[in-house]
Design an enzyme around this catalytic site. Structure first.
Site, PDB file in Angstrom:
ATOM      1  N   GLY A 132     -13.956  15.053  33.188  1.00 49.66           N
ATOM      2  CA  GLY A 132     -13.081  14.636  34.287  1.00 49.66           C
ATOM      3  C   GLY A 132     -12.242  13.434  33.866  1.00 49.66           C
ATOM      4  N   ASP A 184     -20.395  26.359  33.061  1.00 51.53           N
ATOM      5  CA  ASP A 184     -19.448  25.242  33.065  1.00 51.53           C
ATOM      6  C   ASP A 184     -19.702  24.342  31.849  1.00 51.53           C
ATOM      7  OD1 ASP A 184     -17.569  23.264  34.530  1.00 51.53           O
ATOM      8  OD2 ASP A 184     -19.404  22.099  34.261  1.00 51.53           O
ATOM      9  N   GLU A 236     -20.233  24.355  42.532  1.00 55.40           N
ATOM     10  CA  GLU A 236     -19.042  25.216  42.495  1.00 55.40           C
ATOM     11  C   GLU A 236     -19.192  26.356  43.510  1.00 55.40           C
ATOM     12  OE1 GLU A 236     -16.403  25.032  40.243  1.00 55.40           O
ATOM     13  OE2 GLU A 236     -17.166  23.511  38.877  1.00 55.40           O
ATOM     14  N   THR A 256      -5.382  25.561  38.693  1.00 55.97           N
ATOM     15  CA  THR A 256      -6.077  26.599  39.471  1.00 55.97           C
ATOM     16  C   THR A 256      -7.537  26.695  38.999  1.00 55.97           C
ATOM     17  OG1 THR A 256      -5.451  28.453  38.038  1.00 55.97           O
ATOM     18  CG2 THR A 256      -3.914  27.908  39.792  1.00 55.97           C
ATOM     19  N   VAL A 279     -13.007  18.197  30.040  1.00 56.73           N
ATOM     20  CA  VAL A 279     -14.347  17.722  29.680  1.00 56.73           C
ATOM     21  C   VAL A 279     -14.474  16.278  30.156  1.00 56.73           C
ATOM     22  CG1 VAL A 279     -15.996  17.321  27.799  1.00 56.73           C
ATOM     23  CG2 VAL A 279     -14.301  19.164  27.605  1.00 56.73           C
ATOM     24  N   GLY A 327     -21.349  18.939  48.452  1.00 56.84           N
ATOM     25  CA  GLY A 327     -20.104  19.539  47.945  1.00 56.84           C
ATOM     26  C   GLY A 327     -19.985  19.503  46.427  1.00 56.84           C
ATOM     27  N   GLY A 334     -14.484  14.977  40.116  1.00 57.24           N
ATOM     28  CA  GLY A 334     -13.848  14.202  41.192  1.00 57.24           C
ATOM     29  C   GLY A 334     -12.351  14.418  41.157  1.00 57.24           C
ATOM     30  N   LYS A 348     -17.222  23.709  28.438  1.00 58.53           N
ATOM     31  CA  LYS A 348     -16.877  22.380  27.904  1.00 58.53           C
ATOM     32  C   LYS A 348     -17.300  22.260  26.444  1.00 58.53           C
ATOM     33  CE  LYS A 348     -17.126  20.385  32.512  1.00 58.53           C
ATOM     34  NZ  LYS A 348     -18.022  19.921  33.565  1.00 58.53           N
ATOM     35  N   LYS A 407     -10.522  25.200  32.912  1.00 62.07           N
ATOM     36  CA  LYS A 407     -11.266  25.414  31.661  1.00 62.07           C
ATOM     37  C   LYS A 407     -11.287  26.881  31.220  1.00 62.07           C
ATOM     38  CE  LYS A 407     -14.774  23.459  33.775  1.00 62.07           C
ATOM     39  NZ  LYS A 407     -14.503  22.607  34.901  1.00 62.07           N
TER      40      LYS A 407
HETATM   41  N1  HSE Z   1     -19.094  21.698  38.430  1.00 60.33           N
HETATM   42  C1  HSE Z   1     -18.689  20.712  37.484  1.00 60.33           C
HETATM   43  C2  HSE Z   1     -19.785  19.664  37.344  1.00 60.33           C
HETATM   44  C3  HSE Z   1     -17.388  20.092  37.908  1.00 60.33           C
HETATM   45  O1  HSE Z   1     -20.710  19.668  38.158  1.00 60.33           O
HETATM   46  O2  HSE Z   1     -19.758  18.871  36.425  1.00 60.33           O
HETATM   47  C4  HSE Z   1     -16.620  19.462  36.810  1.00 60.33           C
HETATM   48  O3  HSE Z   1     -16.232  20.360  35.820  1.00 60.33           O
END
Ligand code: HSE
Length: 336
Positions: free
Chosen positions: A153, A219, A208, A95, A151, A205, A314, A223, A124
Site C-alpha cells: 500500500g 493476495d 476482501e 479497478t 505491494v 471491513g 488503506g 504480491k 495486482k
Molecule cells: N486484502 C489486502 C490485505 C489488501 O489484507 O492486505 C491490500 O492488498
C-alpha cells in the site's frame, strides 16, 4: 499532466481528494498539476478535456453511486472508448484485482500502453498473471509502468528494495504481505477462535469481497510475484507460487508455537522457492508485527537483513503511493 482514472472506488476517490487538498504544494514543490480528463467506474463515466472538478466527482459518486451522473448528458463514453479516444499522458488503473483473467484491468493497461500512455496500476491482477509480458509491452511502447501501491500500500516496499538497496544483491526475502490474515492470526494468538477472528475482520471491513483472496493466500502470492519479478529479476506468474492460506491454522498450532516463543504468521518468501504459507516466527523477530501491519525482511549480500514495516492497505495510503508514482513519472519526463 492529463490523467485517465479507471475505477472510482475508495482508492480513486481518495486520490482526487489528495490532488484537491495538495494542489498548491504539488505545483509549487514538484511542478505537478494533475488534470483528470476522464474517469470511469462500472456504471458510467465523466469526461472533460479541460479537467474534471475533483470535489464534484466525489460528490457525484456519493450521491448517485457512479461518476456517470457528473454531467447532464445522456451519452456515456464506455471505458474502452475513453481509452481509445481521449488524449492523456497517464492511465491510473484502480479497478479490483481479479486473478482469473485479470480483467478489466488487463485490457485497460494494454490499451493505454499501446497508445503511448504511461501507466500506474494499483490493481495486482494483471501483474500477477502477466508481469513479464506487461513489462515488455511497456518497454516496446517506450512508456513507464509504475505499480508501487501493489505491494505494501503506502509503505514503499518495492522502492526500498529497488532504489534504497541499489547496487546490493538481494539474496532472499520473506514477509507478511497480507494485513487481513495478519489481523486474524494476531487475534487467534490471544485465544480468539478462527471463526470469531474472521468475523471481527469482516466487521471491520478488512476482508476482501472474495474472502478467498486473503484467506487462501492469493493476495500475498500476487504480491510475491510482483516482488520476484521486479526485485529478483525472475520471470514468474501466479501459478509458479506454492501457496497455502490460513484456513487450516488451528488453536493447537498457535499454542504449540507460543510454547516455543513463536507466533504463526502467513509468510511469503523467496529463497530457493517462491512460497506463501503459515510459518512459526520467533516472537522477537522484527518481522513479527501484529494487527494489520505488513513487514518484509530483505537479506542482501553485503548489508545483512533489513526489515521494513508499515501499513499494507488503506484508501489514502494507496492513493499516496499513486502520487509517488506520478511524481516519478513527472520527474522522468522533465529529465528527458
Ligand atoms: N486484502 C489486502 C490485505 C489488501 O489484507 O492486505 C491490500 O492488498
Amino acid at each position: 499532466m492529463r490523467i485517465i482514472l479507471c475505477g472510482f472506488g475508495v482508492v480513486g476517490q481518495n486520490l482526487v481528494k489528495l490532488f484537491d487538498s495538495r494542489s498548491e504544494d504539488l505545483y509549487a514543490k514538484y511542478g505537478l498539476k494533475p488534470r483528470v480528463v476522464g474517469v470511469f467506474d462500472s456504471k458510467g463515466s465523466a469526461v472533460d478535456q479541460s479537467g474534471l472538478d475533483f470535489g464534484k466527482l466525489v460528490e457525484t459518486k456519493k450521491k448517485f453511486g457512479t461518476v456517470g451522473r457528473y454531467a447532464d448528458t445522456q451519452n456515456q463514453m464506455s471505458g474502452k472508448d475513453m481509452l481509445k479516444e481521449i488524449k492523456a499522458d497517464v492511465l491510473i488503473e484502480t479497478t479490483a484485482s481479479n486473478y482469473k483473467d485479470a480483467e478489466p484491468g488487463m485490457t485497460h493497461i494494454i490499451s493505454a500502453m499501446k497508445r503511448g500512455m504511461h501507466v500506474i496500476s494499483v490493481n495486482k491482477g494483471p501483474l500477477a498473471l502477466a508481469f513479464p509480458s506487461l513489462l515488455e509491452l511497456a518497454t516496446y511502447n517506450q512508456v513507464m509502468f509504475k505499480f508501487s501501491g501493489t505491494v505494501g500500500g503506502g509503505t514503499p516496499i518495492l522502492d526500498y528494495a529497488k532504489n534504497s538497496l541499489r547496487g546490493e544483491r538481494i539474496t532472499s526475502f520473506a514477509g507478511i504481505l497480507n494485513g487481513t490474515t495478519n489481523y486474524i492470526l494476531t487475534n487467534m494468538g490471544t485465544g480468539v477462535s478462527y471463526d470469531e477472528a474472521l468475523k471481527d475482520a469482516q466487521d471491520k471491513g478488512y476482508v476482501e469481497a472474495d474472502e478467498s483472496l486473503d484467506l487462501d493466500g492469493l493476495d500475498a502470492a500476487a504480491k510475491l510475484v510482483i516482488l520476484a519479478n521486479w526485485i529478483m529479476g525472475m520471470k514468474v506468474t501466479l501459478p509458479d507460487i506454492n501457496c497455502t492460506g490460513i484456513r487450516k491454522v488451528t488453536a493447537e498450532d498457535i499454542k504449540k508455537a507460543a510454547k516455543e516463543n513463536c507466533l504463526i504468521k502467513l509468510i511469503a518468501s523467496c529463497n530457493k522457492e517462491l512460497t506463501v504459507s503459515p510459518r512459526q516466527i520467533p516472537d522477537d523477530d522484527p518481522l513479527c508485527v501484529n494487527g494489520t501491519l505488513n513487514a518484509i525482511a530483505f537479506t542482501s549480500e553485503h548489508s545483512g537483513t533489513q526489515t521494513i514495516i508499515g501499513k499494507g492497505a488503506g484508501g489514502m495510503e494507496t492513493a499516496s503511493s499513486i502520487l509517488r508514482d506520478l511524481l516519478d513519472i513527472r520527474e522522468e519526463i522533465a529529465g528527458d
